[in-house]
Motif scaffolding. Sequence first.
Motif, PDB file in Angstrom:
ATOM      1  N   THR A 108      27.142  29.627   2.057  1.00  0.00           N
ATOM      2  CA  THR A 108      27.775  29.081   0.862  1.00  0.00           C
ATOM      3  C   THR A 108      26.963  27.904   0.336  1.00  0.00           C
ATOM      4  O   THR A 108      26.126  27.332   1.028  1.00  0.00           O
ATOM      5  CB  THR A 108      29.204  28.626   1.175  1.00  0.00           C
ATOM      6  N   SER A 109      27.250  27.546  -0.909  1.00  0.00           N
ATOM      7  CA  SER A 109      26.542  26.445  -1.542  1.00  0.00           C
ATOM      8  C   SER A 109      27.533  25.582  -2.290  1.00  0.00           C
ATOM      9  O   SER A 109      28.718  25.926  -2.421  1.00  0.00           O
ATOM     10  CB  SER A 109      25.464  26.973  -2.497  1.00  0.00           C
ATOM     11  N   TYR A 110      27.041  24.475  -2.814  1.00  0.00           N
ATOM     12  CA  TYR A 110      27.857  23.600  -3.650  1.00  0.00           C
ATOM     13  C   TYR A 110      26.954  22.989  -4.711  1.00  0.00           C
ATOM     14  O   TYR A 110      25.721  23.048  -4.616  1.00  0.00           O
ATOM     15  CB  TYR A 110      28.549  22.512  -2.826  1.00  0.00           C
ATOM     16  N   VAL A 111      27.580  22.428  -5.724  1.00  0.00           N
ATOM     17  CA  VAL A 111      26.846  21.793  -6.808  1.00  0.00           C
ATOM     18  C   VAL A 111      26.781  20.300  -6.532  1.00  0.00           C
ATOM     19  O   VAL A 111      27.823  19.642  -6.378  1.00  0.00           O
ATOM     20  CB  VAL A 111      27.507  22.062  -8.174  1.00  0.00           C
ATOM     21  N   GLU A 112      25.576  19.780  -6.451  1.00  0.00           N
ATOM     22  CA  GLU A 112      25.367  18.349  -6.205  1.00  0.00           C
ATOM     23  C   GLU A 112      24.902  17.687  -7.497  1.00  0.00           C
ATOM     24  O   GLU A 112      23.976  18.151  -8.160  1.00  0.00           O
ATOM     25  CB  GLU A 112      24.317  18.149  -5.114  1.00  0.00           C
ATOM     26  N   ILE A 113      25.570  16.577  -7.861  1.00  0.00           N
ATOM     27  CA  ILE A 113      25.219  15.799  -9.047  1.00  0.00           C
ATOM     28  C   ILE A 113      24.733  14.440  -8.576  1.00  0.00           C
ATOM     29  O   ILE A 113      25.416  13.754  -7.814  1.00  0.00           O
ATOM     30  CB  ILE A 113      26.413  15.641 -10.006  1.00  0.00           C
ATOM     31  N   SER A 114      23.539  14.075  -9.041  1.00  0.00           N
ATOM     32  CA  SER A 114      23.025  12.746  -8.707  1.00  0.00           C
ATOM     33  C   SER A 114      23.643  11.711  -9.626  1.00  0.00           C
ATOM     34  O   SER A 114      24.082  12.021 -10.743  1.00  0.00           O
ATOM     35  CB  SER A 114      21.502  12.720  -8.844  1.00  0.00           C
ATOM     36  N   GLY A 115      23.677  10.470  -9.165  1.00  0.00           N
ATOM     37  CA  GLY A 115      24.378   9.423  -9.892  1.00  0.00           C
ATOM     38  C   GLY A 115      23.673   8.906 -11.118  1.00  0.00           C
ATOM     39  O   GLY A 115      24.308   8.360 -12.004  1.00  0.00           O
ATOM     40  N   GLY A 116      22.342   9.069 -11.203  1.00  0.00           N
ATOM     41  CA  GLY A 116      21.626   8.482 -12.320  1.00  0.00           C
ATOM     42  C   GLY A 116      21.501   6.974 -12.154  1.00  0.00           C
ATOM     43  O   GLY A 116      21.755   6.416 -11.084  1.00  0.00           O
ATOM     44  N   THR A 117      21.144   6.274 -13.223  1.00  0.00           N
ATOM     45  CA  THR A 117      20.978   4.825 -13.187  1.00  0.00           C
ATOM     46  C   THR A 117      22.071   4.157 -14.009  1.00  0.00           C
ATOM     47  O   THR A 117      22.591   4.721 -14.977  1.00  0.00           O
ATOM     48  CB  THR A 117      19.601   4.434 -13.741  1.00  0.00           C
ATOM     49  N   LYS A 118      22.380   2.919 -13.623  1.00  0.00           N
ATOM     50  CA  LYS A 118      23.500   2.227 -14.262  1.00  0.00           C
ATOM     51  C   LYS A 118      23.201   1.839 -15.709  1.00  0.00           C
ATOM     52  O   LYS A 118      24.132   1.639 -16.500  1.00  0.00           O
ATOM     53  CB  LYS A 118      23.873   0.992 -13.447  1.00  0.00           C
ATOM     54  N   ASN A 119      21.927   1.686 -16.045  1.00  0.00           N
ATOM     55  CA  ASN A 119      21.575   1.286 -17.415  1.00  0.00           C
ATOM     56  C   ASN A 119      21.523   2.461 -18.385  1.00  0.00           C
ATOM     57  O   ASN A 119      21.414   2.256 -19.587  1.00  0.00           O
ATOM     58  CB  ASN A 119      20.224   0.568 -17.412  1.00  0.00           C
ATOM     59  N   ALA A 120      21.574   3.683 -17.866  1.00  0.00           N
ATOM     60  CA  ALA A 120      21.544   4.859 -18.739  1.00  0.00           C
ATOM     61  C   ALA A 120      22.905   5.026 -19.412  1.00  0.00           C
ATOM     62  O   ALA A 120      23.947   4.743 -18.809  1.00  0.00           O
ATOM     63  CB  ALA A 120      21.191   6.103 -17.937  1.00  0.00           C
ATOM     64  N   PRO A 121      22.930   5.503 -20.655  1.00  0.00           N
ATOM     65  CA  PRO A 121      24.228   5.704 -21.330  1.00  0.00           C
ATOM     66  C   PRO A 121      25.010   6.858 -20.711  1.00  0.00           C
ATOM     67  O   PRO A 121      24.454   7.715 -20.033  1.00  0.00           O
ATOM     68  CB  PRO A 121      23.812   6.005 -22.776  1.00  0.00           C
ATOM     69  N   LEU A 122      26.318   6.850 -20.986  1.00  0.00           N
ATOM     70  CA  LEU A 122      27.164   7.925 -20.490  1.00  0.00           C
ATOM     71  C   LEU A 122      26.831   9.226 -21.206  1.00  0.00           C
ATOM     72  O   LEU A 122      26.460   9.246 -22.376  1.00  0.00           O
ATOM     73  CB  LEU A 122      28.642   7.568 -20.701  1.00  0.00           C
TER      74      LEU A 122
END
Length: 282
Positions: A108-122
């Motif tokens: 099985t697998s899962y979807v991993e999302i990285s957090g990015g950087t705090k200064n990047a816009p939403l």
Amino acid sequence: METKANYVAVGAFVMTCILALVITILWLAGTQYSQEYDYYQTNFHGAVTGLGKGTAVRYNGIDVGRVDNLQFDPNDPQVVIATLQIQPGLGIRTDSVSSIEPQGLTGTSYVEISGGTKNAPLLTAEPGQKYPVIKTAPSALQQLTRGAPELLAKLNTIADRLAAVLSDENQKHLTSTLANLDKTTAALAARSGDLDTSLANLSAASKGLPETVSNANLAMLKIQHFADDADGFVRGDGLAQLAGLISDTRRTVTSLNRLTEQLDRQPTKLIFGDRRKGYTPP
């Protein structure tokens, strides 16, 4: 009558428990479905083996939602569009990326999302998009799989070169080289005494080197002083005096030459003088 009353009581109790269970389930289901979610899309290129509806979605390794739907891109069958149902207020950034990661050895697998950087816009939906689209990146396993053919080709090349190096002919050359090296080492060991003597002589010579250098420096200083004196002589009055001395010497030599010539012609004239009388007019 008592038996019937007991059955009625038991039946009523069972019905009450069933009703309470149904109400609890409906309440839990209502709470679950009444909860709001944020929806995102991500486009995976290639196979999405191990993913399915309900697959976990993790944000920096923490479960934050699930895969709500999987469908092919109508414009490109190689692309799979995954709709992600994620808890609200997560704050996914524009530089966040999603990838498919394997989960253990279960397949099985899962979807991993990285957090990015705090200064990047939403991340927000662009015009024409139903949901915000998260950029994708291949997982470590996918990168390894894609690079496997090239890696195998390099390994085959290395194996061929090793086979060429370890050929029978090269092994013979290597054996001969090692034998010659052994002979050379033995010869050096036999002449170790001479080598020690040569090294000792070299060490003694190197000890006298500073004195030699010092003498050479002294000689160079003397030559420099001589050159300075010669330069001063040439530039000063010495050259003019020397020119005058040479001129006087030339005149003296000329006079001596004349005197010598007179002695050759009339040797008595120098001793007795000229006795010839001069002409006296009558």
